[in-house]
Write a protein that holds these residues in place. Structure first.
Motif, short mmCIF file in Angstrom:
data_model
loop_
_atom_site.label_atom_id
_atom_site.label_comp_id
_atom_site.label_asym_id
_atom_site.label_seq_id
_atom_site.Cartn_x
_atom_site.Cartn_y
_atom_site.Cartn_z
N GLU A 173 16.98 63.51 -95.40
CA GLU A 173 17.70 64.69 -95.91
C GLU A 173 18.07 65.63 -94.77
OE1 GLU A 173 18.50 65.58 -99.23
OE2 GLU A 173 18.06 63.45 -99.55
N SER A 174 17.03 66.13 -94.11
CA SER A 174 17.19 67.21 -93.14
C SER A 174 18.02 66.89 -91.88
CB SER A 174 15.80 67.74 -92.80
OG SER A 174 15.75 68.22 -91.51
N PRO A 175 17.87 65.69 -91.27
CA PRO A 175 18.58 65.47 -90.01
C PRO A 175 20.10 65.61 -90.14
CG PRO A 175 17.10 63.62 -90.48
CD PRO A 175 17.04 64.54 -91.65
N PHE A 176 20.64 65.40 -91.34
CA PHE A 176 22.09 65.42 -91.49
C PHE A 176 22.59 66.75 -92.04
CE2 PHE A 176 21.06 60.77 -92.24
CZ PHE A 176 21.12 60.48 -90.88
N ASN A 177 21.72 67.74 -92.10
CA ASN A 177 22.14 69.05 -92.58
C ASN A 177 22.03 70.11 -91.50
OD1 ASN A 177 23.04 68.49 -95.22
ND2 ASN A 177 20.92 68.13 -95.81
N HIS A 178 22.29 69.67 -90.26
CA HIS A 178 22.24 70.59 -89.13
C HIS A 178 23.46 70.44 -88.25
CE1 HIS A 178 18.27 72.31 -89.57
NE2 HIS A 178 17.89 71.14 -90.06
N SER A 179 23.81 71.50 -87.64
CA SER A 179 24.81 71.63 -86.58
C SER A 179 25.98 70.66 -86.69
CB SER A 179 24.14 71.55 -85.20
OG SER A 179 23.81 70.24 -84.84
#
Ligand code: 6GU
Length: 225
Positions: free
Chosen positions: A14-20
């Motif tokens: 989930e999290s790695p693809f919701n940044h920068s």
């Protein structure tokens, strides 16, 4: 580009693809990343996805049917340019592979757990196998996150300043030269004079020289390639 990822631990992705940069690529419509929970394709009431290995030995093996059913369902919806299996027993990822994959339309990534997947999955469905280095992770999810990050930032239009992706470490099989910002003097540690000179051809030469020097010292193997 559309990227589908099959995983038994979808929450890890989930999290790695919701940044920068990856987040921005998704918002711009340049990348679509969809995670599929393999457990939903498990067999029977217990949604079984793994079993003991033929021939004996410790460790469970991911079964062929749940994965086959999931891959076939996805393949019925679109044609994949590559079906990639993340596994430590494969060639290691490099910038050239990331460059090639960044130009594809649709890719499907299968992440393994336990002892890995039944070999017949690899024989029948997989078109490319990728490791991210010579060490073993608990599962392929973090490796898939690394792969997707490396690919997505290279998709044309994702990085605003076009130069930026092109001057990365490894883009010419060289490490990056040192970089500096203000202050020009930190407790007597000065920025190299040349960078303050405004002589841009000379600065380019200096950077090439430093990139070569660094590569020769730290990763001489890159110069042989
Ligand atoms: Cl792709 N998977 C796992 N489990 N471990 C790794 C890897 C992949 N690449 C390096 N180590």
């Amino acid at each position: 580009m559309r990227i589908d990822i099959i995983s038994v631990a979808p929450d890890l992705l989930e999290s790695p693809f919701n940044h920068s940069i990856v987040k921005r690529a998704k918002e711009k419509g340049l990348a679509e990343i969809i995670i599929h929970d393999l457990r939903e394709y498990g067999l029977g009431n217990y949604k079984q996805i793994d079993d003991t290995q033929f021939g004996g030995g410790a460790g469970m093996v991911m079964m062929i049917e749940p994965i086959a059913n999931c891959i076939r369902k996805l393949q019925a919806e679109r044609v994949y340019d590559e079906v990639i299996y993340m596994t430590p027993d494969a060639k290691t990822l490099n910038q050239s592979t990331a460059n090639t994959l960044s130009l594809k339309e649709n890719i499907l990534i299968l992440t393994g757990h336990y002892k890995g997947v039944d070999q017949r999955i690899r024989d029948v469905f997989i078109t490319k196998e990728i490791s991210i280095g010579d060490y073993v992770l608990t599962g392929g999810e973090l490796a898939a996150a690394v792969l997707v990050d490396a690919i997505v930032r290279l998709i044309p239009g994702v990085i605003g300043d076009e130069q930026s992706a092109l001057t990365d470490s490894f883009q010419d099989n060289l490490l990056s030269p040192p970089v500096y910002t203000r202050p020009s003097d930190f407790e007597g540690n000065k920025v190299p004079e040349i960078l303050l000179s405004g002589n841009f051809p000379k600065i380019d030469d200096w950077r090439s020289e430093k990139a070569y020097e660094r590569t020769k010292n730290i990763r001489p193997d890159l110069l042989d390639e």
